[in-house]
Design a protein around this motif. Sequence first.
Motif, PDB file in Angstrom:
ATOM      1  N   LYS C  62       8.653 -18.312   8.236  1.00 59.07           N
ATOM      2  CA  LYS C  62       7.977 -19.474   8.819  1.00 59.07           C
ATOM      3  C   LYS C  62       7.648 -19.244  10.294  1.00 59.07           C
ATOM      4  O   LYS C  62       6.568 -19.601  10.766  1.00 59.07           O
ATOM      5  CB  LYS C  62       8.852 -20.725   8.659  1.00 59.07           C
ATOM      6  N   GLY C  63       8.584 -18.666  11.016  1.00 61.41           N
ATOM      7  CA  GLY C  63       8.334 -18.374  12.431  1.00 61.41           C
ATOM      8  C   GLY C  63       7.157 -17.418  12.592  1.00 61.41           C
ATOM      9  O   GLY C  63       6.296 -17.590  13.457  1.00 61.41           O
ATOM     10  N   ASP C  64       7.142 -16.420  11.718  1.00 59.21           N
ATOM     11  CA  ASP C  64       6.055 -15.448  11.749  1.00 59.21           C
ATOM     12  C   ASP C  64       4.703 -16.127  11.492  1.00 59.21           C
ATOM     13  O   ASP C  64       3.714 -15.850  12.172  1.00 59.21           O
ATOM     14  CB  ASP C  64       6.338 -14.411  10.655  1.00 59.21           C
ATOM     15  N   LEU C  70      -0.824 -20.135  15.209  1.00 58.66           N
ATOM     16  CA  LEU C  70      -0.950 -21.053  16.341  1.00 58.66           C
ATOM     17  C   LEU C  70      -0.435 -20.516  17.672  1.00 58.66           C
ATOM     18  O   LEU C  70      -1.087 -20.664  18.700  1.00 58.66           O
ATOM     19  CB  LEU C  70      -0.199 -22.358  16.028  1.00 58.66           C
ATOM     20  N   LEU C  71       0.747 -19.914  17.660  1.00 52.26           N
ATOM     21  CA  LEU C  71       1.431 -19.725  18.942  1.00 52.26           C
ATOM     22  C   LEU C  71       0.903 -18.557  19.763  1.00 52.26           C
ATOM     23  O   LEU C  71       0.819 -18.639  20.983  1.00 52.26           O
ATOM     24  CB  LEU C  71       2.939 -19.562  18.709  1.00 52.26           C
ATOM     25  N   ALA C  72       0.546 -17.459  19.073  1.00 52.92           N
ATOM     26  CA  ALA C  72       0.138 -16.252  19.804  1.00 52.92           C
ATOM     27  C   ALA C  72      -1.329 -15.943  19.554  1.00 52.92           C
ATOM     28  O   ALA C  72      -1.877 -16.292  18.510  1.00 52.92           O
ATOM     29  CB  ALA C  72       1.002 -15.074  19.371  1.00 52.92           C
ATOM     30  N   ASN C  73      -1.950 -15.295  20.507  1.00 53.27           N
ATOM     31  CA  ASN C  73      -3.319 -14.824  20.341  1.00 53.27           C
ATOM     32  C   ASN C  73      -3.252 -13.411  19.753  1.00 53.27           C
ATOM     33  O   ASN C  73      -2.839 -12.477  20.445  1.00 53.27           O
ATOM     34  CB  ASN C  73      -4.021 -14.809  21.700  1.00 53.27           C
ATOM     35  N   PRO C  74      -3.662 -13.230  18.494  1.00 55.26           N
ATOM     36  CA  PRO C  74      -3.472 -11.926  17.841  1.00 55.26           C
ATOM     37  C   PRO C  74      -4.288 -10.798  18.485  1.00 55.26           C
ATOM     38  O   PRO C  74      -3.984  -9.634  18.276  1.00 55.26           O
ATOM     39  CB  PRO C  74      -3.929 -12.173  16.400  1.00 55.26           C
ATOM     40  N   ILE C  81      10.416 -12.553  17.505  1.00 61.55           N
ATOM     41  CA  ILE C  81      11.173 -13.751  17.151  1.00 61.55           C
ATOM     42  C   ILE C  81      12.655 -13.413  17.074  1.00 61.55           C
ATOM     43  O   ILE C  81      13.041 -12.481  16.378  1.00 61.55           O
ATOM     44  CB  ILE C  81      10.704 -14.302  15.781  1.00 61.55           C
ATOM     45  N   ALA C  82      13.483 -14.165  17.792  1.00 58.84           N
ATOM     46  CA  ALA C  82      14.936 -14.064  17.632  1.00 58.84           C
ATOM     47  C   ALA C  82      15.402 -15.361  17.000  1.00 58.84           C
ATOM     48  O   ALA C  82      14.911 -16.439  17.352  1.00 58.84           O
ATOM     49  CB  ALA C  82      15.596 -13.857  18.989  1.00 58.84           C
ATOM     50  N   LEU C  83      16.347 -15.281  16.045  1.00 60.22           N
ATOM     51  CA  LEU C  83      16.808 -16.535  15.442  1.00 60.22           C
ATOM     52  C   LEU C  83      18.300 -16.511  15.206  1.00 60.22           C
ATOM     53  O   LEU C  83      18.927 -15.463  15.073  1.00 60.22           O
ATOM     54  CB  LEU C  83      16.023 -16.856  14.173  1.00 60.22           C
TER      55      LEU C  83
END
Lengths: 86, 86, 86, 86
Positions: C62-64, C70-74, C81-83
């Motif tokens: 899901k984070g990926d 949305l979060l990063a400009n590819p 991601i650290a979880l």
Amino acid sequence: MTVTEYRLEVRITPREGLLDPEGKAVEHALQALSFEGVQGVSVGRLIRLRLAADDEGDARRKGDEMCRKLLANPVTEDYAIALEEA
Amino acid sequence: MTVTEYRLEVRITPREGLLDPEGKAVEHALQALSFEGVQGVSVGRLIRLRLAADDEGDARRKGDEMCRKLLANPVTEDYAIALEEA
Amino acid sequence: MTVTEYRLEVRITPREGLLDPEGKAVEHALQALSFEGVQGVSVGRLIRLRLAADDEGDARRKGDEMCRKLLANPVTEDYAIALEEA
Amino acid sequence: MTVTEYRLEVRITPREGLLDPEGKAVEHALQALSFEGVQGVSVGRLIRLRLAADDEGDARRKGDEMCRKLLANPVTEDYAIALEEA
């Protein structure tokens, strides 16, 4: 020679056609908050400063050089400079 | 009722008197690049969007509500909205 | 099925080799403040959130997906991601 | 004296309890994209740099000073520094 102080307002915007994740995030967020009929959101930066210069042409040239050397990313961003005497 | 499309430009700026580390960083960077006579640098955000509204008053009210609910931090930032028909 | 809450920390960084005007501004600003021996400054974003997921693999997927959608400009940014369980 | 190069990673985060419009925008945007079970989103900055210092203690002191003088807003943000030899 007299030196005049100018106020510069620099608008830096993501170049059209390129991805703008921040703009996309704001657009989706507005939808989630039930703002309807919103589209084409872009998020840029607004830089304001005061600058001593010989005249308006000199102030504009300096502002332009600041944008090219530091403030804007020439590959992904456009900029526009508005100026007035302080 | 006819719906008109408006372009909104929202300027979000750090409230005067509050700390603005980004502005300070840009000001020092300009000095390091030998731009002289620069002061009072502030860094804010510039948000542009298109919005369907009944009329100009309606567009302004919606823009205002977006700023208060999402776009600006009411504690640390000021905002100003400029709009025109698309 | 039991749902677990995870904390995600997403580091979004300008892709190496691309221009990073914010990083350049901070680097020059540090020089102007007489911090010596500083180089390679980059400025990215750090996004933290809590997420309900079936297990660690599900949270990571899901984070990926959030990063790609949305979060990063590819085109211009990398992300990591650290979880951990909340 | 030998000088060693260190990599610093500085995490700057909005202080808990204060408003974070960017975090709120991202949280709403994720909901609009049907990511469920997401909450507590915050958006901060991630600054990476290389720094020459006498030893680890010296590198940390310098990083700390950079944060207090330039990188973080002491009124609204917290910071944490991770470092390693380059």
